[in-house]
Design a protein around this motif. Structure first.
Motif, PDB file in Angstrom:
ATOM      1  N   ALA A  90      -9.038 -11.217   5.439  1.00 23.29           N
ATOM      2  CA  ALA A  90     -10.200 -11.878   4.855  1.00 23.29           C
ATOM      3  C   ALA A  90      -9.929 -12.067   3.368  1.00 23.29           C
ATOM      4  N   ILE A  91     -10.201 -13.264   2.865  1.00 23.62           N
ATOM      5  CA  ILE A  91     -10.058 -13.535   1.435  1.00 23.62           C
ATOM      6  C   ILE A  91     -11.363 -13.131   0.756  1.00 23.62           C
ATOM      7  N   ILE A  92     -11.238 -12.348  -0.312  1.00 21.75           N
ATOM      8  CA  ILE A  92     -12.429 -11.915  -1.044  1.00 21.75           C
ATOM      9  C   ILE A  92     -12.489 -12.509  -2.443  1.00 21.75           C
ATOM     10  N   GLY A  93     -11.407 -13.168  -2.853  1.00 18.91           N
ATOM     11  CA  GLY A  93     -11.397 -13.790  -4.166  1.00 18.91           C
ATOM     12  C   GLY A  93     -10.211 -14.723  -4.312  1.00 18.91           C
ATOM     13  N   VAL A  94     -10.382 -15.726  -5.177  1.00 18.78           N
ATOM     14  CA  VAL A  94      -9.333 -16.700  -5.441  1.00 18.78           C
ATOM     15  C   VAL A  94      -9.339 -17.038  -6.923  1.00 18.78           C
ATOM     16  N   GLY A  95      -8.156 -17.059  -7.514  1.00 15.19           N
ATOM     17  CA  GLY A  95      -7.963 -17.602  -8.853  1.00 15.19           C
ATOM     18  C   GLY A  95      -7.043 -18.803  -8.698  1.00 15.19           C
ATOM     19  N   ARG A  96      -7.343 -19.896  -9.372  1.00 16.15           N
ATOM     20  CA  ARG A  96      -6.501 -21.074  -9.201  1.00 16.15           C
ATOM     21  C   ARG A  96      -6.453 -21.899 -10.473  1.00 16.15           C
ATOM     22  N   TYR A  97      -5.360 -22.641 -10.605  1.00 15.41           N
ATOM     23  CA  TYR A  97      -5.302 -23.676 -11.625  1.00 15.41           C
ATOM     24  C   TYR A  97      -4.684 -24.910 -11.001  1.00 15.41           C
ATOM     25  N   ALA A  98      -5.023 -26.068 -11.550  1.00 16.93           N
ATOM     26  CA  ALA A  98      -4.477 -27.330 -11.053  1.00 16.93           C
ATOM     27  C   ALA A  98      -4.463 -28.338 -12.187  1.00 16.93           C
ATOM     28  N   TYR A  99      -3.335 -28.978 -12.352  1.00 19.61           N
ATOM     29  CA  TYR A  99      -3.202 -30.018 -13.378  1.00 19.61           C
ATOM     30  C   TYR A  99      -3.859 -31.291 -12.892  1.00 19.61           C
ATOM     31  N   ASP A 100      -4.727 -31.857 -13.713  1.00 17.52           N
ATOM     32  CA  ASP A 100      -5.411 -33.109 -13.405  1.00 17.52           C
ATOM     33  C   ASP A 100      -4.712 -34.224 -14.175  1.00 17.52           C
ATOM     34  N   THR A 101      -4.010 -35.097 -13.453  1.00 12.54           N
ATOM     35  CA  THR A 101      -3.246 -36.158 -14.119  1.00 12.54           C
ATOM     36  C   THR A 101      -4.165 -37.170 -14.807  1.00 12.54           C
ATOM     37  N   ASN A 102      -5.376 -37.374 -14.291  1.00 18.66           N
ATOM     38  CA  ASN A 102      -6.298 -38.322 -14.922  1.00 18.66           C
ATOM     39  C   ASN A 102      -6.788 -37.812 -16.276  1.00 18.66           C
ATOM     40  N   LEU A 103      -7.151 -36.542 -16.339  1.00 16.13           N
ATOM     41  CA  LEU A 103      -7.660 -35.956 -17.577  1.00 16.13           C
ATOM     42  C   LEU A 103      -6.549 -35.353 -18.441  1.00 16.13           C
ATOM     43  N   GLU A 104      -5.363 -35.218 -17.861  1.00 17.24           N
ATOM     44  CA  GLU A 104      -4.214 -34.590 -18.530  1.00 17.24           C
ATOM     45  C   GLU A 104      -4.566 -33.201 -19.052  1.00 17.24           C
ATOM     46  N   GLU A 105      -5.148 -32.410 -18.156  1.00 20.85           N
ATOM     47  CA  GLU A 105      -5.478 -31.030 -18.487  1.00 20.85           C
ATOM     48  C   GLU A 105      -5.431 -30.185 -17.221  1.00 20.85           C
ATOM     49  N   THR A 106      -5.320 -28.885 -17.414  1.00 15.90           N
ATOM     50  CA  THR A 106      -5.204 -27.956 -16.291  1.00 15.90           C
ATOM     51  C   THR A 106      -6.510 -27.214 -16.114  1.00 15.90           C
ATOM     52  N   ASP A 107      -7.121 -27.438 -14.958  1.00 18.52           N
ATOM     53  CA  ASP A 107      -8.389 -26.808 -14.622  1.00 18.52           C
ATOM     54  C   ASP A 107      -8.143 -25.390 -14.125  1.00 18.52           C
TER      55      ASP A 107
END
Length: 181
Positions: A90-107
């Motif tokens: 069971a997943i109890i937590g998630v940390g993530r990042y993703a680069y947004d090419t439209n905004l040119e920033e990493t969420d």
């Protein structure tokens, strides 16, 4: 892991002990984790869902589920906190990042199941996710926040990074400079 792709970064797997002595397994997301992520989403309170997605949602849309499970482990990454519950993962937590090419920033985003909050898991997921991002050349992360989300602001403030807040499009945006830690 039998269903792990060739580029699966097993070096990010670890076991950690949270406040109160609870042990959790951390590992990168797999494409086959969709059912586990749906289960996590379904176990989040409406408030936790809102704070994560900034809108009320009754279910996790397929396009988001696909995006959350199909990462390249460099410009997009997700670290899962996994426990054994009722004889299965069971997943109890998630940390993530993703680069947004439209905004040119990493969420940057984090979500922790309500019954696992206040054990330090959110902060730990943020720390590890930012560190992994830095290894992949990311030095600036952004997040759009609900202005009332004081908890995440407090956690980030205590992590020692340079943080700026500003309003963009009617939302509160947080920018973390991870090159100044």
């Amino acid at each position: 892991m039998p269903d792990a792709p060739a580029n699966y970064p097993s070096q990010y797997e670890s076991r950690i002990t949270l406040k109160g002595g609870r042990e959790v397994f951390l590992r990168p997301v797999l494409e086959t984790d969709a059912p586990l992520l749906v289960d996590l989403f379904n176990k989040l309170s409406p408030e936790s869902r809102y704070l994560r997605f900034l809108r009320y949602m009754d279910s996790l849309p397929d396009h988001l589920l696909y995006r959350f499970t199909h990462v390249n482990y460099t410009s997009e990454f997700a670290l899962m906190a996994v426990i054994q519950e009722d004889g299965r993962d069971a997943i109890i937590g998630v940390g993530r990042y993703a680069y947004d090419t439209n905004l040119e920033e990493t969420d940057l985003a984090v979500a922790v199941r309500d019954d696992w909050q206040k054990f330090g898991l959110g902060k730990l997921l943020l720390e590890k996710t930012i560190a992994i991002g830095r290894e992949h050349g990311v030095s600036r992360f952004v997040s759009v926040l609900d202005p009332r989300n004081n908890l995440i602001r407090h956690i980030i403030a205590n992590m020692g990074y340079q943080v700026k807040y500003y309003v963009r499009g009617g939302s509160l945006q947080m920018e973390i400079r991870a090159d100044s830690h």
